[in-house]
Design a protein around this motif. Structure first.
Motif, PDB file in Angstrom:
ATOM      1  N   LEU A   1     -54.557 -59.619   6.844  1.00 25.14           N
ATOM      2  CA  LEU A   1     -55.948 -59.662   6.400  1.00 25.14           C
ATOM      3  C   LEU A   1     -56.167 -58.699   5.233  1.00 25.14           C
ATOM      4  N   GLN A   2     -55.579 -57.522   5.343  1.00 23.21           N
ATOM      5  CA  GLN A   2     -55.739 -56.526   4.290  1.00 23.21           C
ATOM      6  C   GLN A   2     -55.203 -57.005   2.956  1.00 23.21           C
ATOM      7  N   ASP A   3     -54.104 -57.741   3.015  1.00 22.50           N
ATOM      8  CA  ASP A   3     -53.496 -58.270   1.798  1.00 22.50           C
ATOM      9  C   ASP A   3     -54.491 -59.093   1.000  1.00 22.50           C
ATOM     10  N   HIS A   4     -55.158 -60.000   1.704  1.00 20.40           N
ATOM     11  CA  HIS A   4     -56.097 -60.886   1.030  1.00 20.40           C
ATOM     12  C   HIS A   4     -57.294 -60.133   0.483  1.00 20.40           C
ATOM     13  N   LEU A   5     -57.846 -59.279   1.325  1.00 18.30           N
ATOM     14  CA  LEU A   5     -59.015 -58.534   0.872  1.00 18.30           C
ATOM     15  C   LEU A   5     -58.632 -57.581  -0.249  1.00 18.30           C
ATOM     16  N   GLY A   6     -57.404 -57.105  -0.217  1.00 21.39           N
ATOM     17  CA  GLY A   6     -56.909 -56.200  -1.259  1.00 21.39           C
ATOM     18  C   GLY A   6     -56.904 -56.895  -2.608  1.00 21.39           C
ATOM     19  N   HIS A   7     -56.494 -58.146  -2.622  1.00 21.66           N
ATOM     20  CA  HIS A   7     -56.457 -58.872  -3.880  1.00 21.66           C
ATOM     21  C   HIS A   7     -57.869 -59.077  -4.419  1.00 21.66           C
ATOM     22  N   LEU A   8     -58.757 -59.384  -3.513  1.00 24.33           N
ATOM     23  CA  LEU A   8     -60.165 -59.535  -3.882  1.00 24.33           C
ATOM     24  C   LEU A   8     -60.643 -58.259  -4.575  1.00 24.33           C
ATOM     25  N   ASN A   9     -60.264 -57.131  -4.028  1.00 24.12           N
ATOM     26  CA  ASN A   9     -60.671 -55.863  -4.600  1.00 24.12           C
ATOM     27  C   ASN A   9     -60.029 -55.629  -5.965  1.00 24.12           C
ATOM     28  N   ASP A  10     -58.737 -55.979  -6.093  1.00 21.72           N
ATOM     29  CA  ASP A  10     -58.056 -55.801  -7.370  1.00 21.72           C
ATOM     30  C   ASP A  10     -58.812 -56.529  -8.480  1.00 21.72           C
ATOM     31  N   VAL A  11     -59.306 -57.716  -8.158  1.00 22.18           N
ATOM     32  CA  VAL A  11     -60.023 -58.495  -9.167  1.00 22.18           C
ATOM     33  C   VAL A  11     -61.347 -57.804  -9.526  1.00 22.18           C
ATOM     34  N   ALA A  12     -62.020 -57.271  -8.507  1.00 22.63           N
ATOM     35  CA  ALA A  12     -63.284 -56.573  -8.762  1.00 22.63           C
ATOM     36  C   ALA A  12     -63.038 -55.322  -9.607  1.00 22.63           C
ATOM     37  N   VAL A  13     -61.968 -54.588  -9.276  1.00 27.03           N
ATOM     38  CA  VAL A  13     -61.634 -53.383 -10.038  1.00 27.03           C
ATOM     39  C   VAL A  13     -61.297 -53.765 -11.474  1.00 27.03           C
ATOM     40  N   ALA A  14     -60.547 -54.849 -11.639  1.00 24.22           N
ATOM     41  CA  ALA A  14     -60.165 -55.291 -12.981  1.00 24.22           C
ATOM     42  C   ALA A  14     -61.407 -55.603 -13.812  1.00 24.22           C
ATOM     43  N   GLU A  15     -62.408 -56.180 -13.184  1.00 23.08           N
ATOM     44  CA  GLU A  15     -63.615 -56.508 -13.931  1.00 23.08           C
ATOM     45  C   GLU A  15     -64.267 -55.242 -14.482  1.00 23.08           C
ATOM     46  N   ARG A  16     -64.300 -54.220 -13.627  1.00 22.56           N
ATOM     47  CA  ARG A  16     -64.875 -52.949 -14.062  1.00 22.56           C
ATOM     48  C   ARG A  16     -64.047 -52.347 -15.208  1.00 22.56           C
ATOM     49  N   MET A  17     -62.733 -52.369 -15.062  1.00 22.67           N
ATOM     50  CA  MET A  17     -61.862 -51.785 -16.090  1.00 22.67           C
ATOM     51  C   MET A  17     -61.981 -52.537 -17.418  1.00 22.67           C
ATOM     52  N   LEU A  18     -61.999 -53.857 -17.324  1.00 24.18           N
ATOM     53  CA  LEU A  18     -62.040 -54.667 -18.543  1.00 24.18           C
ATOM     54  C   LEU A  18     -63.383 -54.508 -19.246  1.00 24.18           C
ATOM     55  N   THR A  19     -64.447 -54.418 -18.457  1.00 24.90           N
ATOM     56  CA  THR A  19     -65.760 -54.207 -19.058  1.00 24.90           C
ATOM     57  C   THR A  19     -65.760 -52.918 -19.871  1.00 24.90           C
ATOM     58  N   ALA A  20     -65.181 -51.875 -19.283  1.00 23.15           N
ATOM     59  CA  ALA A  20     -65.126 -50.591 -19.982  1.00 23.15           C
ATOM     60  C   ALA A  20     -64.250 -50.703 -21.230  1.00 23.15           C
ATOM     61  N   LEU A  21     -63.168 -51.426 -21.115  1.00 26.29           N
ATOM     62  CA  LEU A  21     -62.239 -51.570 -22.242  1.00 26.29           C
ATOM     63  C   LEU A  21     -62.918 -52.305 -23.396  1.00 26.29           C
ATOM     64  N   ILE A  22     -63.670 -53.347 -23.062  1.00 26.37           N
ATOM     65  CA  ILE A  22     -64.348 -54.132 -24.091  1.00 26.37           C
ATOM     66  C   ILE A  22     -65.397 -53.270 -24.801  1.00 26.37           C
TER      67      ILE A  22
END
Ligand SMILES: Nc1ncnc2c1ncn2[C@@H]1O[C@H](COP(=O)(O)OP(=O)(O)O)[C@@H](O)[C@H]1O
Ligand SMILES: [Mg+2]
Lengths: 549, 211
Positions: A473-494
């Motif tokens: 279960l953690q694996d799946h939710l972890g990926h969900l989180n990675d995508v959310a974190v990436a959105e934050r990082m990319l927004t800052a990068l842009i």
């Protein structure tokens, strides 16, 4: 038996393992700790008031050659054979630690003068020592590496004026480790308790660190020598199993668990400094998160004093590792698959370039923090606290009672509480909003750590299936989180590159591509995630209340 | 690991050199100053007989009579060598293999020995400790002269069944001569013994490599 020669000294403090096994620190337990320096820092140490007032040091030049078989038998058996030259004399030492071959569990040291620079095993007659050596045929032993350094030792008296007195030997080592083709500098200090309270060693070290930016040193000279000779980088270390024993009093169990987390952190310290294996940053961060999680798990029995700084310092250091880890994950797990699916897209190359730059910055920050004296002081403060009695120290009566009870009782209660909390937060999982999923993910992680801490208390199939369901279960939710974190990082990068000369529009496009790709993947895996949730919710807890016999 | 490093010398074929190898291995361990025990699993008791003949002053080896039943090594023993009987039931073979860290399998360069060895290997290959590589198997070519036809043939045969020899022991009258006196090659200081002992280095290295 591990493949590593002589496991790295646990944290910076050797001898602490024994200390934390028993509720009170035996005054005879060997307390020794090591700190990394530069030549400049060693000079500062000499000038510092506590050291300067200790008078003239004893200076020695130590020239030591370490021997082993081609297949590193001695290292495998956690032994070291060395010949040290002292003027015209040669001293041979065989050191063993931990479990030996032939059921002879013992720590041992056999030292004898020999005639020349080559080892002479005929002087070793003790069967315990022979058992470690095994059959050594002529020509089997060869030099692996040598340590050549100047050692300056001073005896420092501390305490008096209220504080308990102690005598500590301070050694400053300056030189190098050599193999036939490689060299590595030695520049470090070691503090060893000669008499008095163990905490005094940590206190003295902290006084020095307050003046001089010394940093954590983990590997012993012998381990470094083998690594150098065999061309091995220090490798990332996972948490490893922890078996505290169900009868252990709560206080010592807490000490063991906290110590296990701190060891997990420090065991990865040098991997982080090396900056090659991304696993190092990851594992060090996990260690620190586990530490925080352990502190909050035990908040009912831990006094606020260590809990406060343990949590805040671990948060600071883990935070400093965050960007390095997040960009690592972004590059390997998020960007790479999109690149594979869209070969030759210039926008993705721009994104990769910028992400690599961010990652490099992240690593620099992570390394600076690991080397920072704040990290060193954190470790020393923890060592001092443990040496001073750990969870048992500063106890009020109400707490003392629960600290003496076997850990198994508390463990079952804590696991129950975290498990129930997860079940409650997971209600209505299928249609759950993203924010609530995140909150649930964090709660699951806390549960996971608690399960890991106590797993040794509950051997058997039930615990294994529970952990499996949880991990899935953690694996799946972890990926969900990675995508959310990436959105934050990319927004800052842009934002950062919005007015830059680089292709800002391309960056936006590439980011959208990556996020879109993975958002879709997350949506696709939703049915499986829901299944995994159902699987976890149905799994039987493996602990039972008051299982203690 | 708990308990001594244990070497089981076994092959269903009689006369292939089990007792010779078991006694010499025990002799090598004892000569290296290791607390050594030699368990005789054969009712004929030839390994124990060898121990009885062992001269006073030779490096000590503790004898264990496992002729009727397998026992345990006394505490503090660092190396245990087990001389297995030629014929044993699969249950007993299983029990002995479970105990062992290494199985040494002597093979003579003859078609009969090869066939017996192939059968024996096939029988033990599915046993758990071997399947899971917890126990290493070291095939030793015995009574061989290097680069002879027999030696090349044995290599080809072993290659066929997925094994290689760890070492080749030469045919030497020293074995019978020392055995008669309860000694091993490792109890002698002659140059001839030293030369013949060379054959044993790869095997000793392989045994010591398991822990
Ligand atoms: N490498 C060797 N060179 C010469 N003789 C050997 C050699 N190995 C074994 N022998 C002899 O072969 C005979 C059978 O050997 P033994 O060790 O008793 O076999 P096993 O125990 O398998 O029946 C003995 O007489 C022994 O001395
Ligand atoms: Mg026999």
């Amino acid at each position: 038996m591990g493949a590593k020669p002589m496991e790295p000294a646990p944290a910076a403090a050797e001898g602490q393992a024994a200390a934390s096994e028993s509720p009170t620190v035996a005054p005879t337990a060997e307390i020794e700790l090591k700190l990394a320096a530069t030549a400049e820092m060693l000079a500062q140490v000499r000038r510092s008031a506590v050291v300067a007032s200790a008078g003239t040091p004893v200076r020695k030049h130590l020239d030591t050659v370490y021997y082993d078989t081609a297949d590193r038998r001695l290292a495998r058996r956690r032994a070291a054979l060395r010949v040290r030259r002292s003027g015209k004399r040669y001293i041979q030492t065989l050191k063993t630690e931990g479990e030996l071959v032939g059921a002879l569990a013992a720590r041992g040291e056999w030292e004898s003068p020999i005639r020349g620079p080559d080892p002479d095993l005929s002087v070793i007659t003790d069967p315990d020592a022979r058992a470690v050596l095994g059959v050594i045929l002529p020509g089997d032993l060869a030099p692996v590496f040598a340590t050549r350094f100047a050692r300056e030792t001073r005896l420092i008296d501390v305490g008096g004026g209220g504080a308990p007195a102690a005598q500590i030997e301070l050694a400053l080592d300056d030189g190098r480790i050599e193999t036939l083709s490689r060299k590595d500098p030695i520049c470090e200090l070691e503090l060893e308790l000669k008499s008095g309270s163990p905490a005094a060693v940590f206190d003295l070290a902290r006084r020095l660190v307050a003046e001089i930016p010394l940093s954590i040193a983990v590997r012993s000279k012998a381990v470094r020598g083998y690594d150098l000779a065999d061309g091995r980088d220090p490798s990332a270390v996972r948490a490893g199993d922890l078996d505290i024993g169900s009868q252990a009093p709560t206080a010592s169990a807490i000490d063991r668990i906290l110590r296990h987390c701190v060891d997990h952190w420090t065991a990865n310290h040098e991997v982080v400094l090396q900056g090659v294996d991304p696993e190092g940053v990851h594992q060090m961060r996990v260690g620190l998160r586990r530490l925080r999680s352990a502190v909050s798990l035990f908040k009912s029995v831990l006094p606020g004093e260590p809990a406060g700084w343990l949590r805040s310092e671990a948060r600071w250091l883990a935070g400093a590792l965050g960007p390095a880890r997040e960009w690592d994950v972004f590059l390997s797990d998020l960007l790479a698959p999109v690149e594979t699916a869209h070969p030759g897209r210039a926008e993705l190359s721009v994104l990769r370039l910028l992400a690599e730059e961010e990652k490099t910055r992240g690593y620099a920050a992570a390394q600076a923090a690991a080397r920072d004296r704040r990290a060193t002081d954190f470790l020393l403060r923890f060592g001092a606290w443990l040496a001073d009695g750990g969870a048992r120290s500063g106890t009020e009566d109400a707490r003392t009672q629960s600290l003496d009870r076997p850990i198994a009782e508390l463990a079952a209660n804590l696991l129950d509480r975290r498990h129930q909390r997860v079940l409650k937060m997971g209600r209505g999982f299928a249609g759950m909003a993203v924010e609530r999923r995140h909150a649930l993910r964090i709660e699951l992680k806390k549960l996971r750590y608690a399960v890991d801490f106590f797993a040794g208390l509950f051997p058997g199939k039930a615990a294994r299936s529970y952990r499996r369901a949880l991990a899935r279960l953690q694996d799946h939710l972890g990926h969900l989180n990675d995508v959310a974190v990436a959105e934050r990082m990319l927004t800052a990068l842009i934002e950062q590159h919005a007015s830059g000369t680089r292709d800002a529009a391309g960056l936006g496009l590439a980011s959208g591509l990556v996020l879109g790709w993975h958002t879709r993947a997350v949506a696709d895996s939703e049915p499986v995630t829901c299944q995994d949730w159902a699987g976890f919710a149905a799994v039987r807890p493996f602990w039972t209340r008051g299982r203690v016999e | 690991m708990s308990g001594p490093l244990t070497v089981l010398v076994a092959n269903t074929k009689g006369g292939c050199g089990k007792t010779t190898i078991a006694t010499n291995l025990a002799g090598a361990f004892a000569a290296a100053g290791l607390t050594t025990a030699l368990a005789d699993g054969d009712r004929q008791g030839s390994a124990l007989g060898w121990l009885k003949r062992r001269p006073e002053g030779a490096a000590p080896i503790t004898g264990l009579d496992w002729g009727k039943e397998d026992g345990r090594a006394p505490r503090k023993v660092a190396r245990l060598v087990v001389d297995a009987p030629a014929a044993m039931r699969i249950k007993r073979a299983e029990a002995l293999i479970k105990l062992a860290d290494v199985i040494v399998l002597p093979v003579l360069p003859s078609p009969y020995d090869e066939a017996a060895t192939a059968r024996f290997l096939k029988r033990i290959e599915d046993l758990k400790p071997i399947r899971k590589s917890r126990t290493a198997v070291a095939v030793v070519g015995n009574r061989l002269r290097p680069r002879t036809r027999a030696s090349t043939r044995l290599d080809a045969f072993l290659d066929d069944i997925g094994h290689t020899v760890v070492t080749r022991l030469r045919d030497s009258t020293l074995y019978a001569e020392t055995a008669a006196k309860g000694m091993s090659l490792f109890d002698l200081s002659t140059r001839r013994a030293a030369a013949t002992r060379q054959d044993w280095s790869p095997l000793l290295h392989a045994v010591e490599a398991v822990v």
